[in-house]
Design a protein around this motif. Structure first.
Motif, PDB file in Angstrom:
ATOM      1  N   ALA A  32      10.324 -34.441  -2.681  1.00  0.00           N
ATOM      2  CA  ALA A  32      10.670 -34.537  -4.101  1.00  0.00           C
ATOM      3  C   ALA A  32      10.376 -35.938  -4.627  1.00  0.00           C
ATOM      4  O   ALA A  32       9.860 -36.105  -5.739  1.00  0.00           O
ATOM      5  N   PHE A  33      10.680 -36.948  -3.825  1.00  0.00           N
ATOM      6  CA  PHE A  33      10.443 -38.330  -4.233  1.00  0.00           C
ATOM      7  C   PHE A  33       8.947 -38.586  -4.404  1.00  0.00           C
ATOM      8  O   PHE A  33       8.502 -39.101  -5.435  1.00  0.00           O
ATOM      9  N   ILE A  34       8.172 -38.203  -3.407  1.00  0.00           N
ATOM     10  CA  ILE A  34       6.717 -38.390  -3.477  1.00  0.00           C
ATOM     11  C   ILE A  34       6.132 -37.498  -4.569  1.00  0.00           C
ATOM     12  O   ILE A  34       5.252 -37.912  -5.325  1.00  0.00           O
ATOM     13  N   GLY A  35       6.641 -36.276  -4.666  1.00  0.00           N
ATOM     14  CA  GLY A  35       6.161 -35.341  -5.676  1.00  0.00           C
ATOM     15  C   GLY A  35       6.377 -35.851  -7.092  1.00  0.00           C
ATOM     16  O   GLY A  35       5.559 -35.597  -7.984  1.00  0.00           O
ATOM     17  N   ALA A  36       7.476 -36.566  -7.318  1.00  0.00           N
ATOM     18  CA  ALA A  36       7.735 -37.116  -8.658  1.00  0.00           C
ATOM     19  C   ALA A  36       6.601 -38.046  -9.079  1.00  0.00           C
ATOM     20  O   ALA A  36       6.173 -38.043 -10.240  1.00  0.00           O
ATOM     21  N   PHE A  37       6.098 -38.835  -8.139  1.00  0.00           N
ATOM     22  CA  PHE A  37       4.989 -39.742  -8.442  1.00  0.00           C
ATOM     23  C   PHE A  37       3.662 -38.991  -8.554  1.00  0.00           C
ATOM     24  O   PHE A  37       2.857 -39.262  -9.450  1.00  0.00           O
ATOM     25  N   LEU A  38       3.444 -38.038  -7.641  1.00  0.00           N
ATOM     26  CA  LEU A  38       2.181 -37.290  -7.674  1.00  0.00           C
ATOM     27  C   LEU A  38       2.065 -36.432  -8.931  1.00  0.00           C
ATOM     28  O   LEU A  38       0.980 -36.315  -9.511  1.00  0.00           O
ATOM     29  N   LEU A  39       3.187 -35.846  -9.350  1.00  0.00           N
ATOM     30  CA  LEU A  39       3.149 -34.993 -10.544  1.00  0.00           C
ATOM     31  C   LEU A  39       2.928 -35.800 -11.826  1.00  0.00           C
ATOM     32  O   LEU A  39       2.534 -35.236 -12.842  1.00  0.00           O
ATOM     33  N   ALA A  40       3.181 -37.103 -11.763  1.00  0.00           N
ATOM     34  CA  ALA A  40       2.887 -37.952 -12.917  1.00  0.00           C
ATOM     35  C   ALA A  40       1.379 -38.197 -13.037  1.00  0.00           C
ATOM     36  O   ALA A  40       0.877 -38.528 -14.099  1.00  0.00           O
ATOM     37  N   ARG A  41       0.649 -38.004 -11.930  1.00  0.00           N
ATOM     38  CA  ARG A  41      -0.799 -38.263 -11.920  1.00  0.00           C
ATOM     39  C   ARG A  41      -1.649 -37.000 -11.898  1.00  0.00           C
ATOM     40  O   ARG A  41      -2.782 -37.015 -12.345  1.00  0.00           O
ATOM     41  N   PHE A  42      -1.119 -35.917 -11.311  1.00  0.00           N
ATOM     42  CA  PHE A  42      -1.906 -34.704 -11.113  1.00  0.00           C
ATOM     43  C   PHE A  42      -1.289 -33.533 -11.877  1.00  0.00           C
ATOM     44  O   PHE A  42      -0.093 -33.524 -12.152  1.00  0.00           O
ATOM     45  N   ALA A  43      -2.104 -32.539 -12.136  1.00  0.00           N
ATOM     46  CA  ALA A  43      -1.643 -31.338 -12.834  1.00  0.00           C
ATOM     47  C   ALA A  43      -0.653 -30.570 -11.952  1.00  0.00           C
ATOM     48  O   ALA A  43      -0.778 -30.537 -10.726  1.00  0.00           O
ATOM     49  N   ALA A  44       0.318 -29.953 -12.588  1.00  0.00           N
ATOM     50  CA  ALA A  44       1.384 -29.254 -11.869  1.00  0.00           C
ATOM     51  C   ALA A  44       0.872 -28.013 -11.131  1.00  0.00           C
ATOM     52  O   ALA A  44       1.319 -27.714 -10.025  1.00  0.00           O
ATOM     53  N   ARG A  45      -0.066 -27.286 -11.726  1.00  0.00           N
ATOM     54  CA  ARG A  45      -0.519 -26.018 -11.124  1.00  0.00           C
ATOM     55  C   ARG A  45      -1.173 -26.204  -9.754  1.00  0.00           C
ATOM     56  O   ARG A  45      -0.773 -25.552  -8.788  1.00  0.00           O
ATOM     57  N   PRO A  46      -2.179 -27.088  -9.599  1.00  0.00           N
ATOM     58  CA  PRO A  46      -2.763 -27.263  -8.265  1.00  0.00           C
ATOM     59  C   PRO A  46      -1.752 -27.833  -7.259  1.00  0.00           C
ATOM     60  O   PRO A  46      -1.759 -27.461  -6.088  1.00  0.00           O
TER      61      PRO A  46
END
Length: 179
Positions: A132-146
């Motif tokens: 969840a922590f890493i995902g919070a940063f990744l989702l700020a940069r990448f599209a949610a669907r992929p």
């Protein structure tokens, strides 16, 4: 928004992965797992006191009319809200399922004692917290669907591994990947 909501899950996940660790602490220090309840009570009391001392500005809310039960359920007619609701049910179900399944799986397939097997839940929730922590940063940069599709594929691979193996290391890796 997806990134912010995911970051909020980190707080919940931290408390989830600490539960089994506190239980093992209670067994090792006090000789009985049931002493985790006074520990939880103390943590709750401290958290409550901290929250009471925290200044939270009040917002003015003007309600045009009260919400009825029917009006609340009518929100589910919106397909997006219905899917969000189902998603929440699935997430909670997966967390509860992994929390109860992980120790049982490690006991039955690997012959671990309950105190050692209970740490499997902590592995899941630790990885869920880290994800969840890493995902919070990744989702700020990448599209949610992929991102979602990759996450679901990882869960499917992990679930297949949990069904097919009896090896403690592989099971632990699958639990971590599922988290």
């Amino acid at each position: 928004l997806t990134s912010s909501l995911t970051a909020g899950q980190v707080v919940k996940a931290v408390s989830s992965f600490m539960g089994p660790i506190i239980a093992v602490f209670a067994v090792n220090v006090f000789g009985n797992w049931q002493y985790l309840f006074p520990i939880f009570a103390a943590i709750t009391l401290l958290s409550s006191l901290w929250l009471m001392m925290t200044s939270i500005p009040k917002e003015e809310v003007s309600l045009q009319s009260g919400s009825s039960v029917g009006a609340t359920f009518s929100l589910l007619k919106d397909s997006h809200i219905l899917l969000f609701f189902i998603g929440i049910l699935c997430t909670v179900g997966l967390d509860v399922g992994m929390n109860t399944l992980t120790p049982k799986l490690l006991i039955e397939r690997c012959g671990l004692e309950i105190t050692d097997a209970g740490l499997g839940s902590s592995v899941y929730f630790f990885c869920r917290t880290a994800g969840a922590f890493i995902g919070a940063f990744l989702l700020a940069r990448f599209a949610a669907r992929p991102f979602f599709l990759v996450s679901v594929l990882m869960m499917i691979v992990a679930l297949a591994g949990l069904f097919l193996t009896h090896d403690k290391t592989v099971i632990s890796v699958c639990i971590a990947l599922f988290g």
